[in-house]
Scaffold this motif. Structure first.
Motif, PDB file in Angstrom:
ATOM      1  N   GLU A   1       0.950  -1.221   0.109  1.00 59.89           N
ATOM      2  CA  GLU A   1       0.099   0.016   0.178  1.00 59.89           C
ATOM      3  C   GLU A   1       0.764   1.056   0.068  1.00 59.89           C
ATOM      4  N   GLU A   2       2.011   1.161   0.768  1.00 58.09           N
ATOM      5  CA  GLU A   2       2.887   2.168   0.621  1.00 58.09           C
ATOM      6  C   GLU A   2       3.408   2.377  -0.872  1.00 58.09           C
TER       7      GLU A   2
ATOM      8  N   ARG B   1       0.934   4.415  -2.701  1.00 60.88           N
ATOM      9  CA  ARG B   1       0.890   5.819  -2.241  1.00 60.88           C
ATOM     10  C   ARG B   1       1.899   6.645  -2.858  1.00 60.88           C
TER      11      ARG B   1
ATOM     12  N   ASP C   1       1.960   6.879  -6.599  1.00 63.67           N
ATOM     13  CA  ASP C   1       0.569   8.039  -7.155  1.00 63.67           C
ATOM     14  C   ASP C   1       1.298   9.472  -6.665  1.00 63.67           C
ATOM     15  N   PHE C   2       1.774   9.781  -5.599  1.00 66.03           N
ATOM     16  CA  PHE C   2       2.603  11.130  -5.268  1.00 66.03           C
ATOM     17  C   PHE C   2       3.628  11.350  -6.418  1.00 66.03           C
TER      18      PHE C   2
ATOM     19  N   ASP D   1       6.523  11.957   4.543  1.00 62.97           N
ATOM     20  CA  ASP D   1       5.263  10.948   4.249  1.00 62.97           C
ATOM     21  C   ASP D   1       4.489  11.420   3.154  1.00 62.97           C
ATOM     22  N   VAL D   2       4.442  10.755   2.198  1.00 60.17           N
ATOM     23  CA  VAL D   2       3.701  11.275   0.955  1.00 60.17           C
ATOM     24  C   VAL D   2       2.387  11.524   1.262  1.00 60.17           C
ATOM     25  N   SER D   3       1.756  11.270   1.867  1.00 63.13           N
ATOM     26  CA  SER D   3       0.131  11.061   2.459  1.00 63.13           C
ATOM     27  C   SER D   3      -0.101  12.485   2.806  1.00 63.13           C
ATOM     28  N   THR D   4       1.124  13.344   3.378  1.00 60.65           N
ATOM     29  CA  THR D   4       0.729  14.652   3.695  1.00 60.65           C
ATOM     30  C   THR D   4       1.595  15.641   3.106  1.00 60.65           C
TER      31      THR D   4
ATOM     32  N   SER E   1       3.633  17.807   0.030  1.00 58.53           N
ATOM     33  CA  SER E   1       3.194  18.201  -1.513  1.00 58.53           C
ATOM     34  C   SER E   1       4.548  18.601  -2.031  1.00 58.53           C
TER      35      SER E   1
END
Length: 416
Positions: A145-146, A149, A152-153, A401-404, A406
């Motif tokens: 899953e990582e 992510r 995608d980023f 952390d690519v989830s947060t 930019s």
């Protein structure tokens, strides 16, 4: 991260089996960090493709260049590629269910992996990387899953960078188009648009000013074959882009011969033509004393009425390159040879010496701003490439952390 590793091969007929349509055949020049580039792709027949069933490319395969100047460049095969095959310079890495192909391509292009690839080439390994070396590359790991992510980023952020680079490259291409058009016009039509014209008698060149002479190259050029005794002179190289330049000033990855004794000596003012690549305009007038490959033709001007720099410009126009190609020997474009007797038999338009000097001076003045702008574009795009890799490296090595995060600041301060 278990994967299957293999590579392509050269078709049984070699490059002579390449076609202008058929099944896509990928080579190392098609594999780039920003994706496959198919503007210079060749094709093979369906029959050859069937014979090479073990080297077919599937959507999601990761392609890694394992030899030559483009060693380490990596791309993921897109879903819409269709039937395709590769040659032996490209390694096919087929991820299993645990490995996201997009993530794997990014991880292989990250700085830690690229440094490993470079270290494996220390000492000039002519054969490139082998499958064992590719399989032993230490790739940053992440759970499934990582990986998604991160991919995608990076898809979103690298696309922004790639689009900016492409826009700058288009601007550079427009500068090239203007340079070529202006050079052709002045070298073939002269300075006075109202001057009377006459047919040059040379098909691709068309009409030239009536007061210009048209003469065979052998009347003002002679082939010279002065050979180096020990090969210690400065080695020069010839490019269709930069003409004749010292090899030490260029990033050339082809291996040098163990001894360069017997190489041809080149003097300032000599015209040097790469016999193998004349059909691409690989020639130029040298400003250096040095040596060139025995495969090159070296020619010296025999008349004081000739300005070498004018002929440097003339011979690189698309019209004259077409004429050289017409008189080159060979069946396939990539195998064409322009031998000295053929080149010396060609005819060239010759303005009066004063007009040759004016043409050279005007072109230098007109084209210099474009050269400066292109150099600025090259520097800018090199910086963008560095930032692109830095962003990839930071993402796949877990520096943020690519989830947060930019990546909107990755191109700040980069202008053409």
């Amino acid at each position: 991260m278990t994967t299957k590793i293999g590579s392509g091969k050269t078709p049984s007929g070699g490059s002579e089996s390449y076609l202008t349509s058929g099944v896509t055949f990928l080579r190392s020049q098609n594999v780039h960090f920003d994706g496959l580039r198919l503007d210079d792709v060749v094709y093979i027949s369906e029959e050859t493709h069937r014979e090479m069933r073990g080297t077919r490319v599937k959507p999601g395969d990761v392609l890694l260049n394992i030899t030559g100047a483009s060693l380490g460049r990596v791309s993921r095969a897109p879903d819409n590629l269709g039937e395709a095959n590769v040659n032996q310079h490209v390694c096919i890495i087929r991820p299993n269910a645990e490995a996201n192909p997009r993530y794997l391509a990014y991880a292989l292009s990250s700085q830690p992996v690229q440094e490993q690839i470079s270290e494996l080439q220390v000492g000039g390994n002519r054969e490139g990387l082998n499958f064992e070396q590719v399989g032993n590359l230490a790739v940053p790991a992440a759970h499934t899953e990582e990986q998604r992510r991160i991919a995608d980023f990076l898809d979103a952020e690298t696309t922004r960078i790639d689009q900016l680079v492409a826009a700058k490259e288009r601007a550079s291409d427009l500068i090239d188009e203007r340079r070529v058009a202006l050079t052709s016009h002045l070298c073939l039509r002269g300075l006075d648009n109202g001057a009377e014209r006459a047919d040059s008698g040379v098909g691709p060149l068309g009409s030239v000013p009536e007061h210009w002479e048209v003469s065979r190259n052998k009347n003002f050029l002679m082939e010279v074959a002065e050979l180096s005794a020990d090969g210690t002179e400065e080695l020069l190289t010839v490019s269709h882009l930069t003409g004749v330049t010292p090899r030490s000033e260029k990033n050339v990855y082809m291996f040098k011969a163990e001894s360069m004794a017997g190489y041809k000596i080149c003097q300032p003012g000599d015209l040097v033509i790469n016999t193998l690549w004349a059909w691409m305009g690989a020639l130029g007038v040298s400003h250096h004393r040095g040596i060139v490959s025995p495969a090159y033709g070296v020619y010296r001007f025999t008349s004081e009425n000739m300005v070498p720099e004018y002929f440097d410009l003339l011979y690189r126009t698309p019209e004259y390159v077409c004429e050289m190609t017409r008189h080159s020997k060979g069946v396939w474009t990539s195998r064409l040879r322009l031998y000295p007797e053929s080149f010396l038999a060609l005819r060239s338009p010759i303005p009066p010496r004063s007009e040759q000097e004016q043409i050279v001076m005007i072109l230098e003045q007109e084209l210099e701003p474009g050269r400066r702008l292109q150099e600025s574009i090259r520097r800018s795009n090199a910086l963008l490439a560095e930032r692109r890799q830095a962003l990839i490296t930071a993402a796949v090595t877990g520096q943020f952390d690519v989830s947060t995060a930019s990546g909107r600041n990755v191109t700040d301060g980069v202008t053409a």
